[in-house]
Structure formats: structure tokens, C-alpha cells
Design an enzyme around this catalytic site. Structure first.
Site, PDB file in Angstrom:
ATOM      1  N   HIS A   1      -8.910  -8.033   8.678  1.00 37.36           N
ATOM      2  CA  HIS A   1      -9.648  -6.863   7.352  1.00 37.36           C
ATOM      3  C   HIS A   1     -10.652  -6.325   8.121  1.00 37.36           C
ATOM      4  CE1 HIS A   1     -11.036  -6.629   3.558  1.00 37.36           C
ATOM      5  NE2 HIS A   1     -12.349  -6.531   3.621  1.00 37.36           N
TER       6      HIS A   1
ATOM      7  N   GLU B   1     -10.234  -2.907  15.557  1.00 37.65           N
ATOM      8  CA  GLU B   1      -9.024  -3.688  14.570  1.00 37.65           C
ATOM      9  C   GLU B   1      -8.589  -4.437  16.712  1.00 37.65           C
ATOM     10  OE1 GLU B   1      -7.678  -3.254  11.314  1.00 37.65           O
ATOM     11  OE2 GLU B   1      -9.389  -2.084  10.680  1.00 37.65           O
TER      12      GLU B   1
HETATM   13  C1  GRF Z   1      -6.260  -1.811   8.217  1.00 40.99           C
HETATM   14  O1  GRF Z   1      -7.513  -1.042   8.665  1.00 40.99           O
HETATM   15  C2  GRF Z   1      -6.127  -3.610   8.339  1.00 40.99           C
HETATM   16  O2  GRF Z   1      -7.629  -3.734   8.174  1.00 40.99           O
HETATM   17  C3  GRF Z   1      -5.579  -3.525   7.008  1.00 40.99           C
HETATM   18  O3  GRF Z   1      -5.146  -2.735   7.434  1.00 40.99           O
HETATM   19  C4  GRF Z   1      -5.049  -1.398   7.716  1.00 40.99           C
HETATM   20  C5  GRF Z   1      -3.571  -0.723   8.430  1.00 40.99           C
HETATM   21  O4  GRF Z   1      -4.042  -0.337   8.858  1.00 40.99           O
HETATM   22  N1  GRF Z   1      -5.574  -4.740   6.452  1.00 40.99           N
HETATM   23  P1  GRF Z   1      -2.953   0.492  10.213  1.00 40.99           P
HETATM   24  O5  GRF Z   1      -1.431   0.047   8.745  1.00 40.99           O
HETATM   25  O6  GRF Z   1      -2.222  -0.713  11.053  1.00 40.99           O
HETATM   26  O7  GRF Z   1      -2.574   1.604  10.977  1.00 40.99           O
END
Ligand code: GRF
Length: 223
Positions: free
Chosen positions: A123, A193
Site C-alpha cells: 500500500h 515500494e
Molecule cells: C502501487 O502504488 C501499489 O502500492 C498499489 O498499486 C500500485 C501499483 O502500481 N497497491 P504498479 O502497477 O505496480 O506500477
């Protein structure tokens, strides 16, 4: 790319198999694929499931030679059948850990039950703040900027029946600068992330995660 269950040059842990569920662009998936391919992550992606047949995530999976499967309410309109199809697809690909990477749907009881405490989500904020139903994508960063919070970040957590409520595994903070916009913040958090998700997956693959109710303990990294 090597598939799950095939001989590999990275040692025993490389057999650890991930099933990634994604709906969108798939940059988190790509970060996992890259780290896996270069041996920086002791795990392989065995299958990618997408609920949107045109998603970037499915394209990225195919490009990496990973089985990419579209499963949605369109392919499985009967109640409960999508849940069963997801759970069976994960099982049949030998998946050990289910990784939600921008997956926009709730999982059903069959999948939650067969992978209890082995489904993770990322998240783009510091839960339990700025989470819950409707808090996804740019909305999260807009809410953070609007709130005046001086820190944000990313959270990896276990998945339960609700949105963003499962036990927290790892969090990393970043500073929100006064000049940050939702877009600039989104970019900074996304970079975090990619690192944090790989770190959490590595801990699972190495058997270092213990779940006790809502508390997650990470076993010592010392050898
Ligand atoms: C990310 O920001 C994640 O935190 C959320 O959805 C987004 C997905 O991004 N759950 P991606 O498709 O991996 O670029």
C-alpha cells in the site's frame, strides 16, 4: 526466465514460487521480475494473474516468459467460480506466496483460506493511515498532501477479508516536502515500494516471518 520447480543456479531458495496478481501497469511486478532474474531475490514468479486482459502487468509477464493468465468476472461469471479459478491456478503453478501488486479486487474465501498468512499486499502510504476502501492510486497521495502530513511511505501487509487491514510486515517512511504534489509524492513512494516489496518477499522466502495474531515477528538476520 526459469520457471518455478525447475533446476536453478541460485540454490534451494530459488525454488520459492510467487504468484503475482495485478490489475494495472505492473511496475512492482517488473521490479520483482528484475530482481529475480538477476539473482538478487531468492524467489521466482511462477504465474501472473490479471483481472484486466489489457493490463501492462500481463504484458510484462509475457515478455519475461512467465505464464500470464486473465481471470475476471468476464471469464468466470458464476458466483464463486472466479475465486476457485484463482486459487486453483495458484496451486497448479506451485505458488508458495501470493503477491498482490496493484490488484484492484478483493480475494474470495477459497483463495484466502488456502493461502492464509501467505498473501501480501503493498500500500502506498503508512497504514493504518490513508488506507481502506476507495483509498488507492492517486487518491492516497492526494489525501496525504491535503492532510499536511510530513511523512508518508509504503506498507507491506498480510491480506485478510478487508481492505488494508491485515497485519503489517514492513514499513518504510519518506519525508513529504512542502513542495510535494500528489504526483511527485507518488513517484517517490513507488521507488520505495519496489525496494520494500523485494525485501519482504526475501524474508518470506528465507522463512524469517512469524505471524502471531496481529503481530508479525521478523527472525534475526544474523547467521
Ligand atoms: C502501487 O502504488 C501499489 O502500492 C498499489 O498499486 C500500485 C501499483 O502500481 N497497491 P504498479 O502497477 O505496480 O506500477
Amino acid at each position: 526466465m526459469l520457471q518455478c520447480g525447475t533446476a536453478n543456479p541460485f540454490g534451494e531458495n530459488a525454488a520459492y514460487c510467487l504468484g503475482v496478481l495485478a490489475s494495472g501497469g505492473g511496475t512492482n511486478l517488473q521490479a520483482i521480475l528484475n530482481r529475480s532474474a538477476s539473482g538478487r531475490l531468492p524467489a521466482r514468479v511462477g504465474v501472473v494473474i490479471g483481472n484486466n486482459s489489457k493490463s501492462g502487468a500481463l504484458v510484462r509477464a509475457r515478455r519475461a516468459g512467465v505464464p500470464a493468465i486473465h481471470l475476471s468476472g468476464r471469464t468466470h461469471p458464476q458466483p464463486g467460480s472466479l475465486d476457485r479459478a484463482i486459487s486453483e491456478t495458484l496451486r497448479s503453478h506451485g505458488v508458495n506466496l501470493v503477491v498482490l501488486a496493484g490488484y484492484m479486487k478483493k480475494l474470495g474465501p477459497a483463495t484466502l483460506e488456502s493461502y492464509r498468512n501467505r498473501i501480501v499486499n503493498i500500500h502506498p502510504a503508512l497504514l493504518p493511515a490513508f488506507g481502506g476502501k476507495g483509498m488507492f492510486g492517486k487518491r492516497v497521495h492526494e489525501a496525504v498532501v491535503q492532510s499536511g502530513a510530513q511523512v508518508s511511505g509504503a506498507t507491506v501487509h498480510l491480506v485478510d477479508e478487508e481492505y488494508d487491514t491485515g497485519p503489517i510486515i514492513l514499513q518504510r517512511r519518506i519525508r513529504v516536502a512542502p513542495e510535494d504534489t500528489p504526483d511527485s509524492l507518488a513517484g517517490k513512494v513507488l521507488a520505495v515500494e519496489h525496494e520494500l516489496y523485494a525485501e519482504a518477499i526475501r524474508l518470506f522466502a528465507e522463512g524469517k516471518i512469524r505471524v502471531d495474531g496481529r503481530n508479525v515477528r521478523i527472525l534475526s538476520e544474523r547467521r
